[in-house]
Design a protein around this motif. Structure first.
Motif, short mmCIF file in Angstrom:
data_model
loop_
_atom_site.label_atom_id
_atom_site.label_comp_id
_atom_site.label_asym_id
_atom_site.label_seq_id
_atom_site.Cartn_x
_atom_site.Cartn_y
_atom_site.Cartn_z
N LEU A 254 -42.88 13.21 4.33
CA LEU A 254 -44.03 12.42 4.76
C LEU A 254 -44.72 13.06 5.96
N ARG A 255 -43.93 13.51 6.94
CA ARG A 255 -44.52 14.17 8.11
C ARG A 255 -45.27 15.42 7.70
N PHE A 256 -44.68 16.18 6.79
CA PHE A 256 -45.31 17.41 6.31
C PHE A 256 -46.67 17.11 5.68
N ILE A 257 -46.74 16.08 4.84
CA ILE A 257 -47.99 15.73 4.18
C ILE A 257 -48.99 15.16 5.19
N ALA A 258 -48.51 14.27 6.07
CA ALA A 258 -49.41 13.65 7.06
C ALA A 258 -50.03 14.66 7.99
N GLU A 259 -49.32 15.76 8.24
CA GLU A 259 -49.84 16.80 9.12
C GLU A 259 -50.70 17.82 8.38
N GLY A 260 -51.01 17.53 7.11
CA GLY A 260 -51.93 18.38 6.37
C GLY A 260 -51.28 19.41 5.48
N GLY A 261 -49.95 19.36 5.33
CA GLY A 261 -49.27 20.33 4.48
C GLY A 261 -49.60 20.13 3.01
N SER A 262 -49.73 21.21 2.25
CA SER A 262 -50.06 21.16 0.83
C SER A 262 -48.78 21.04 0.00
N THR A 263 -48.84 20.23 -1.06
CA THR A 263 -47.70 20.07 -1.96
C THR A 263 -47.95 20.72 -3.31
N THR A 264 -48.91 21.60 -3.37
CA THR A 264 -49.20 22.25 -4.65
C THR A 264 -48.10 23.23 -5.05
N ASN A 265 -47.40 23.81 -4.09
CA ASN A 265 -46.30 24.74 -4.36
C ASN A 265 -45.00 24.06 -3.92
N LEU A 266 -44.28 23.49 -4.88
CA LEU A 266 -43.09 22.70 -4.55
C LEU A 266 -41.98 23.55 -3.95
N SER A 267 -41.87 24.79 -4.40
CA SER A 267 -40.83 25.66 -3.84
C SER A 267 -41.09 25.92 -2.37
N GLU A 268 -42.36 26.12 -2.01
CA GLU A 268 -42.71 26.36 -0.61
C GLU A 268 -42.47 25.10 0.22
N VAL A 269 -42.80 23.94 -0.35
CA VAL A 269 -42.53 22.69 0.36
C VAL A 269 -41.04 22.54 0.60
N GLY B 165 -46.34 3.93 -2.95
CA GLY B 165 -47.65 3.94 -2.31
C GLY B 165 -47.70 4.67 -0.98
N MET B 166 -46.62 5.40 -0.66
CA MET B 166 -46.60 6.12 0.61
C MET B 166 -47.40 7.42 0.55
N VAL B 167 -47.52 8.00 -0.64
CA VAL B 167 -48.40 9.16 -0.85
C VAL B 167 -49.19 8.91 -2.11
N GLU B 168 -50.29 9.61 -2.26
CA GLU B 168 -51.08 9.51 -3.49
C GLU B 168 -51.53 10.89 -3.91
N ARG B 169 -51.65 11.07 -5.20
CA ARG B 169 -52.00 12.36 -5.78
C ARG B 169 -53.49 12.63 -5.62
N LEU B 170 -53.85 13.84 -5.28
CA LEU B 170 -55.25 14.24 -5.14
C LEU B 170 -55.76 14.79 -6.47
N PRO B 171 -57.05 14.56 -6.80
CA PRO B 171 -57.59 15.07 -8.07
C PRO B 171 -57.47 16.58 -8.20
N GLN B 172 -57.60 17.29 -7.10
CA GLN B 172 -57.55 18.75 -7.12
C GLN B 172 -56.13 19.30 -7.05
N GLY B 173 -55.15 18.40 -7.03
CA GLY B 173 -53.76 18.81 -6.92
C GLY B 173 -53.21 18.55 -5.53
N GLY B 174 -51.91 18.38 -5.44
CA GLY B 174 -51.29 18.06 -4.16
C GLY B 174 -51.33 16.58 -3.88
N HIS B 175 -50.98 16.23 -2.64
CA HIS B 175 -50.87 14.83 -2.25
C HIS B 175 -51.46 14.61 -0.86
N ALA C 293 -51.49 11.23 2.36
CA ALA C 293 -50.90 9.95 2.75
C ALA C 293 -51.52 8.82 1.94
N GLY C 294 -50.67 7.93 1.42
CA GLY C 294 -51.15 6.85 0.59
C GLY C 294 -51.68 5.67 1.39
N PHE C 295 -52.44 4.82 0.72
CA PHE C 295 -53.06 3.69 1.39
C PHE C 295 -52.02 2.71 1.92
#
Length: 282
Positions: free
Chosen positions: A39-54, A76-86, A88-90
């Motif tokens: 969650l911290r990684f995503i909230a700080e702007g980290g990309s989840t498109t490469n799961l191995s890197e995450v 609902g803690m994260v949500e998927r982006l149309p362009q890929g990745g995630h 922070a969720g509403f």
């Protein structure tokens, strides 16, 4: 790296728990630690498109990342982006907003108003809607004699002032009539709207501009600008305004543009502190 940590005995990675404490590490829940890292990684702007890197970044394997993302998305803690990745969720944003809401709105507003007043050398105010009135909760005044001097605790019919107009700008006419009463509306100067037709035109222009302006419309010789403050749900919960002598605006042709820009920015800053995310209006 442990691929199958137990619920009560996570692998003691060096970056997992701060050294030097006497805390019993067997009481920590490994999956929760990993989920919070993600969650911290995503909230700080980290990309989840490469799961191995995450996985490398948060010290878990690719499959665990996939499962954590699926679980967090389900809750609902994260949500998927149309362009890929995630992102922070509403639900996470609302949760954070509830925590922030435990602090008084005025706690966050004080520093925002102080910065605004100091920058513009104008009186800065925070107002909220109370029935048909704007209630002035806070003010910050610069060290100058040429200021507006509305007292904290003052109540003014909302349609007469710039913060009040911003607070009622999104209300339908039926709700306005319930709050403000029947025509003719109260007037304090020749610019005050006496009818709902006239008030509707003014509020429509305010909504379009994203702020409200007054030129001696409430306090003679005093100009004012206000912008709305939103909470996490997108509801208008307050308004920030500044006011000062019209002679300052006449002497400085660039002041009006600067005031509008900084008042809007201050309102956005305070909205952000309350958990508002742009584009998520109610």
């Amino acid at each position: 790296m442990s691929k199958n940590p137990t619920l009560t005995q996570p692998a003691p990675a060096a970056n997992e728990i701060a050294d030097g404490g006497d805390e019993d590490k067997t009481q920590l829940v490994g999956p929760v630690i990993r989920a919070l890292r993600l969650l911290r990684f995503i909230a700080e702007g980290g990309s989840t498109t490469n799961l191995s890197e995450v996985g490398r970044r948060i010290d878990v394997n690719r499959v665990t990342v996939m499962r954590l993302l699926a679980t967090l998305e389900h809750e609902g803690m994260v949500e998927r982006l149309p362009q890929g990745g995630h992102q922070a969720g509403f639900d996470l944003v609302k949760l954070a907003a509830k925590v922030l809401a435990s602090k008084d709105l005025t706690v966050f507003a004080r520093s925002v108003l102080a910065g605004l007043s100091e920058s513009l050398q104008l009186s800065a105010y925070l107002g909220v809607l109370d029935g048909g009135d704007v209630l002035y909760l806070l003010r910050d005044m610069p060290q100058t004699t040429l200021v507006s001097n509305i007292q904290v605790g003052s109540r003014v019919p909302a349609h007469l002032t710039t913060p009040g107009r911003m607070l009622i700008a999104g209300l339908p006419e039926a709700a306005l009539r319930e709050r403000l009463g029947e025509e003719p509306l109260k007037m304090v100067t020749g610019q005050s709207p006496a009818t709902y037709a006239r008030l509707g035109d003014i509020l429509a222009a305010d909504r379009e501009r994203g702020c409200a302006w007054s030129f001696s419309a409430f306090e003679p010789g005093i100009d004012s600008c206000a912008a709305p403050v939103f909470d996490a749900s997108g509801a208008t919960v307050a308004a920030i305004s500044v006011a000062g002598p019209e002679i300052r605006f006449e002497r400085d042709s660039a002041l009006r543009e600067r005031v509008e820009r900084e008042v809007k920015r201050a309102a956005r800053d305070l909205s952000g502190l309350l958990g508002y995310v742009a584009g998520r209006r109610r």
